[in-house]
Design a protein around this motif. Sequence first.
Motif, PDB file in Angstrom:
ATOM      1  N   UNK A  73      -1.246  -8.334  -2.354  1.00 49.51           N
ATOM      2  CA  UNK A  73      -2.109  -8.741  -3.458  1.00 49.51           C
ATOM      3  C   UNK A  73      -2.077  -7.828  -4.654  1.00 49.51           C
ATOM      4  N   UNK A  74      -1.139  -6.873  -4.686  1.00 49.76           N
ATOM      5  CA  UNK A  74      -1.116  -5.890  -5.764  1.00 49.76           C
ATOM      6  C   UNK A  74      -0.115  -6.215  -6.875  1.00 49.76           C
ATOM      7  N   UNK A  75       0.618  -7.326  -6.755  1.00 49.86           N
ATOM      8  CA  UNK A  75       1.613  -7.646  -7.773  1.00 49.86           C
ATOM      9  C   UNK A  75       1.946  -9.134  -7.752  1.00 49.86           C
ATOM     10  N   UNK A  76       2.455  -9.600  -8.879  1.00 49.64           N
ATOM     11  CA  UNK A  76       3.022 -10.948  -8.964  1.00 49.64           C
ATOM     12  C   UNK A  76       4.522 -10.778  -9.121  1.00 49.64           C
ATOM     13  N   UNK A  77       5.264 -11.536  -8.354  1.00 50.81           N
ATOM     14  CA  UNK A  77       6.713 -11.431  -8.337  1.00 50.81           C
ATOM     15  C   UNK A  77       7.284 -12.633  -9.086  1.00 50.81           C
TER      16      UNK A  77
ATOM     17  N   UNK B 281       8.687  -7.224  -1.905  1.00 52.01           N
ATOM     18  CA  UNK B 281       8.756  -8.296  -2.895  1.00 52.01           C
ATOM     19  C   UNK B 281       9.780  -9.355  -2.493  1.00 52.01           C
ATOM     20  N   UNK B 282      10.933  -8.908  -2.017  1.00 53.31           N
ATOM     21  CA  UNK B 282      11.979  -9.854  -1.627  1.00 53.31           C
ATOM     22  C   UNK B 282      11.558 -10.665  -0.401  1.00 53.31           C
ATOM     23  N   UNK B 283      10.883 -10.018   0.533  1.00 54.53           N
ATOM     24  CA  UNK B 283      10.375 -10.744   1.706  1.00 54.53           C
ATOM     25  C   UNK B 283       9.326 -11.772   1.271  1.00 54.53           C
ATOM     26  N   UNK B 284       8.393 -11.356   0.411  1.00 57.59           N
ATOM     27  CA  UNK B 284       7.341 -12.270  -0.055  1.00 57.59           C
ATOM     28  C   UNK B 284       7.927 -13.443  -0.840  1.00 57.59           C
ATOM     29  N   UNK B 285       8.890 -13.160  -1.716  1.00 63.19           N
ATOM     30  CA  UNK B 285       9.503 -14.229  -2.507  1.00 63.19           C
ATOM     31  C   UNK B 285      10.281 -15.187  -1.610  1.00 63.19           C
TER      32      UNK B 285
ATOM     33  N   UNK C 183      10.848 -20.419   1.069  1.00 52.62           N
ATOM     34  CA  UNK C 183      10.953 -21.240   2.280  1.00 52.62           C
ATOM     35  C   UNK C 183       9.809 -22.250   2.324  1.00 52.62           C
ATOM     36  N   UNK C 184       8.593 -21.785   2.035  1.00 55.47           N
ATOM     37  CA  UNK C 184       7.416 -22.658   2.081  1.00 55.47           C
ATOM     38  C   UNK C 184       7.470 -23.739   1.003  1.00 55.47           C
ATOM     39  N   UNK C 185       8.118 -23.449  -0.133  1.00 52.03           N
ATOM     40  CA  UNK C 185       8.166 -24.389  -1.258  1.00 52.03           C
ATOM     41  C   UNK C 185       9.470 -25.170  -1.331  1.00 52.03           C
TER      42      UNK C 185
END
Length: 164
Positions: free
Chosen positions: A34-38, A108-112, A117-119
């Motif tokens: 929750x500390x950044x937007x990628x 960041x790469x894992x989150x993106x 995958x979800x989208x």
Amino acid sequence: RKRDLLPLSSIFTRFIMWRNGFKEETMWVQSSKGDAKIKVYIMRPIKASPAPLPLVILFHGGGMVEGSAMDAAMPLCGVLGAFKHRAVLASVEYRLAPKHKFPAAIEDCIDATTALFASAESLGCDPKNISVGGMSAGGCLAAVLHRHCPANNMQLRFCAIFCP
């Protein structure tokens, strides 16, 4: 002086993408902490078939201290035409060191990748046909994702590592 060239390379990349029939979209992903937007650049074929397309997720090089997501698309610019509108490209703008401490780039790469995958279906992509790739440090990040994804119920189709 190098920073002065980045906007020019970005403009060149966008021109080549447009010339080869791709349009750019932007997707924002919230980091898991929750500390950044990628920022994720989505390069979608303008004349895409109605069938779900493969998704190729790219990670840029630069030692995780420099570079940008548009740099990851640069080596593929000449090849984009070869895709003949048969793939969607996504390039991740991960946070760079030393401003952001390790393992921010990996997170960041894992989150993106998790968000992509979800989208996948809403992006018009086949969730069973997702690949990752990168050059140099981006290759390292792709290798990390290649190990991470299967352990988290995300099956990658392919992993391309250039100049690790």
